[in-house]
Write a protein that holds these residues in place. Sequence first.
Motif, PDB file in Angstrom:
ATOM      1  N   ARG A  16       0.832  -1.201   0.000  1.00  0.00           N
ATOM      2  CA  ARG A  16       0.000   0.000   0.000  1.00  0.00           C
ATOM      3  C   ARG A  16       0.868   1.252   0.000  1.00  0.00           C
ATOM      4  N   THR A  17       1.894   1.279   0.860  1.00  0.00           N
ATOM      5  CA  THR A  17       2.770   2.447   0.933  1.00  0.00           C
ATOM      6  C   THR A  17       3.464   2.694  -0.404  1.00  0.00           C
ATOM      7  N   LEU A  18       3.930   1.646  -1.056  1.00  0.00           N
ATOM      8  CA  LEU A  18       4.602   1.802  -2.352  1.00  0.00           C
ATOM      9  C   LEU A  18       3.650   2.337  -3.425  1.00  0.00           C
ATOM     10  N   ILE A  19       2.468   1.766  -3.507  1.00  0.00           N
ATOM     11  CA  ILE A  19       1.523   2.178  -4.550  1.00  0.00           C
ATOM     12  C   ILE A  19       0.961   3.567  -4.270  1.00  0.00           C
ATOM     13  N   VAL A  20       0.416   3.754  -3.073  1.00  0.00           N
ATOM     14  CA  VAL A  20      -0.186   5.051  -2.726  1.00  0.00           C
ATOM     15  C   VAL A  20       0.888   6.136  -2.680  1.00  0.00           C
ATOM     16  N   GLY A  21       2.070   5.799  -2.165  1.00  0.00           N
ATOM     17  CA  GLY A  21       3.156   6.782  -2.105  1.00  0.00           C
ATOM     18  C   GLY A  21       3.574   7.263  -3.474  1.00  0.00           C
ATOM     19  N   THR A  22       3.704   6.325  -4.400  1.00  0.00           N
ATOM     20  CA  THR A  22       4.086   6.691  -5.770  1.00  0.00           C
ATOM     21  C   THR A  22       3.012   7.563  -6.419  1.00  0.00           C
ATOM     22  N   LEU A  23       1.757   7.158  -6.283  1.00  0.00           N
ATOM     23  CA  LEU A  23       0.663   7.935  -6.879  1.00  0.00           C
ATOM     24  C   LEU A  23       0.509   9.310  -6.217  1.00  0.00           C
ATOM     25  N   ALA A  24       0.671   9.371  -4.890  1.00  0.00           N
ATOM     26  CA  ALA A  24       0.580  10.653  -4.180  1.00  0.00           C
ATOM     27  C   ALA A  24       1.715  11.584  -4.608  1.00  0.00           C
ATOM     28  N   TYR A  25       2.888  11.029  -4.762  1.00  0.00           N
ATOM     29  CA  TYR A  25       4.034  11.826  -5.208  1.00  0.00           C
ATOM     30  C   TYR A  25       3.776  12.398  -6.606  1.00  0.00           C
ATOM     31  N   ILE A  26       3.329  11.553  -7.507  1.00  0.00           N
ATOM     32  CA  ILE A  26       3.034  12.005  -8.875  1.00  0.00           C
ATOM     33  C   ILE A  26       1.936  13.069  -8.846  1.00  0.00           C
ATOM     34  N   GLY A  27       0.914  12.836  -8.043  1.00  0.00           N
ATOM     35  CA  GLY A  27      -0.165  13.810  -7.924  1.00  0.00           C
ATOM     36  C   GLY A  27       0.310  15.138  -7.366  1.00  0.00           C
ATOM     37  N   VAL A  29       3.405  16.412  -7.387  1.00  0.00           N
ATOM     38  CA  VAL A  29       4.254  17.086  -8.379  1.00  0.00           C
ATOM     39  C   VAL A  29       3.396  17.711  -9.474  1.00  0.00           C
ATOM     40  N   THR A  30       2.364  17.010  -9.898  1.00  0.00           N
ATOM     41  CA  THR A  30       1.458  17.546 -10.926  1.00  0.00           C
ATOM     42  C   THR A  30       0.754  18.806 -10.418  1.00  0.00           C
ATOM     43  N   ILE A  34       1.225  22.674 -11.927  1.00  0.00           N
ATOM     44  CA  ILE A  34       0.077  23.455 -12.391  1.00  0.00           C
ATOM     45  C   ILE A  34      -0.017  24.778 -11.622  1.00  0.00           C
ATOM     46  N   SER A  35       0.219  24.724 -10.320  1.00  0.00           N
ATOM     47  CA  SER A  35       0.028  25.924  -9.488  1.00  0.00           C
ATOM     48  C   SER A  35       1.161  26.932  -9.614  1.00  0.00           C
ATOM     49  N   GLY A  36       2.325  26.526 -10.045  1.00  0.00           N
ATOM     50  CA  GLY A  36       3.420  27.470 -10.249  1.00  0.00           C
ATOM     51  C   GLY A  36       4.403  27.505  -9.098  1.00  0.00           C
ATOM     52  N   LYS A  37       5.487  28.218  -9.322  1.00  0.00           N
ATOM     53  CA  LYS A  37       6.610  28.267  -8.383  1.00  0.00           C
ATOM     54  C   LYS A  37       6.245  28.908  -7.054  1.00  0.00           C
ATOM     55  N   ARG A  38       5.318  29.831  -7.068  1.00  0.00           N
ATOM     56  CA  ARG A  38       4.987  30.572  -5.852  1.00  0.00           C
ATOM     57  C   ARG A  38       4.438  29.674  -4.748  1.00  0.00           C
ATOM     58  N   THR A  39       3.832  28.555  -5.115  1.00  0.00           N
ATOM     59  CA  THR A  39       3.198  27.699  -4.118  1.00  0.00           C
ATOM     60  C   THR A  39       4.170  27.282  -3.026  1.00  0.00           C
ATOM     61  N   LEU A  40       5.406  26.980  -3.376  1.00  0.00           N
ATOM     62  CA  LEU A  40       6.376  26.544  -2.381  1.00  0.00           C
ATOM     63  C   LEU A  40       7.432  27.598  -2.054  1.00  0.00           C
ATOM     64  N   ALA A  41       7.246  28.811  -2.551  1.00  0.00           N
ATOM     65  CA  ALA A  41       8.178  29.882  -2.198  1.00  0.00           C
ATOM     66  C   ALA A  41       7.963  30.235  -0.735  1.00  0.00           C
ATOM     67  N   LYS A  42       9.028  30.300   0.018  1.00  0.00           N
ATOM     68  CA  LYS A  42       8.906  30.639   1.425  1.00  0.00           C
ATOM     69  C   LYS A  42       9.237  32.126   1.605  1.00  0.00           C
ATOM     70  N   LEU A  43       8.349  32.968   1.079  1.00  0.00           N
ATOM     71  CA  LEU A  43       8.570  34.403   1.144  1.00  0.00           C
ATOM     72  C   LEU A  43       8.100  35.000   2.454  1.00  0.00           C
ATOM     73  N   ASN A  44       7.227  34.300   3.163  1.00  0.00           N
ATOM     74  CA  ASN A  44       6.750  34.791   4.448  1.00  0.00           C
ATOM     75  C   ASN A  44       6.273  33.610   5.281  1.00  0.00           C
ATOM     76  N   ALA A  45       5.839  33.890   6.502  1.00  0.00           N
ATOM     77  CA  ALA A  45       5.441  32.818   7.415  1.00  0.00           C
ATOM     78  C   ALA A  45       4.242  32.042   6.874  1.00  0.00           C
ATOM     79  N   PHE A  46       3.317  32.716   6.220  1.00  0.00           N
ATOM     80  CA  PHE A  46       2.145  32.044   5.660  1.00  0.00           C
ATOM     81  C   PHE A  46       2.572  31.006   4.628  1.00  0.00           C
ATOM     82  N   ASP A  47       3.512  31.360   3.770  1.00  0.00           N
ATOM     83  CA  ASP A  47       4.012  30.415   2.767  1.00  0.00           C
ATOM     84  C   ASP A  47       4.644  29.196   3.433  1.00  0.00           C
ATOM     85  N   GLY A  72      -6.586  12.534  -0.065  1.00  0.00           N
ATOM     86  CA  GLY A  72      -5.295  13.220  -0.058  1.00  0.00           C
ATOM     87  C   GLY A  72      -5.178  14.206  -1.202  1.00  0.00           C
ATOM     88  N   PHE A  73      -5.615  13.785  -2.393  1.00  0.00           N
ATOM     89  CA  PHE A  73      -5.598  14.697  -3.541  1.00  0.00           C
ATOM     90  C   PHE A  73      -6.497  15.899  -3.290  1.00  0.00           C
TER      91      PHE A  73
END
Length: 177
Positions: A16-27, A29-30, A34-47, A72-73
Motif C-alpha cells: 500500500r505504501t509503495l503504490i499510494v506513495g508513488t501515486l501521491a508523489y506524482i499527484g 508534483v502535478t 500546475i500551481s506554479g513556483k509561488r506555491t512553495l516559495a517561502k517568502l513569508n510565514a504564511f508560505d 489526499g488529492f
Amino acid sequence: MMTQDMLFQGWSGLLRTLIVGTLAYIGLVTFLRISGKRTLAKLNAFDLVVTVAIGSTLATILLSKSVALAEGFTAFALLIGLQYLVTTGSVMWPRFARTVRSEPRLVMHKGEFLHDALRRERVTEEELLSVIRNNGSAAPDEIAAVVLESDGSFSVIPKPEGGDTANFASADLPGRG
C-alpha cells in the motif's frame, strides 16, 4: 509478538505504501507544476505554513490507512487552491497583503542596533551578532544594515568599500523612513 508488530506488520502495508506513495508523489508534483513556483516559495510565514501542511498531508496519505488517495488529492488541491487565492489577493489588494504577511524590518543601521525594532521582533543583540558573524563579518561597524525579512531570514548589507554609507539612506531601507 508486540516487538514484531513494531518492526513488520505485513506485506500488504508495504505494498500500500509503495503504490499510494508513488501515486501521491506524482499527484503532488502535478499539482505543484500546475500551481506554479509561488506555491512553495517561502517568502513569508504564511508560505512556510502551507509548505509544511503540504508535507504533512503527503506523510498522512503515505502512512495512514484511513486516508484514501482521493481524500489526499482533495487536501492537496484545497491547500494549493487556498494558497493561490491568498497570494492572488495579496497582489491585487495591498491591504489584504498586509494582513497575511509581515513587512521586512530594519534591525541594524550603520552599525547601530535599533533596540525598538529588536524588541518588537523579539530578537536579541546576541542573536543579531551571530547573524553578522555567520555572514562573514567580524563586527557591527562593518555593516551598513541588517534587515529581518518577511520569511524570518536576515539580510546583512555590508558597508561599501571605503566604509562610506552615504548611499544607504535610512529612508531607502525596509522598516525605516
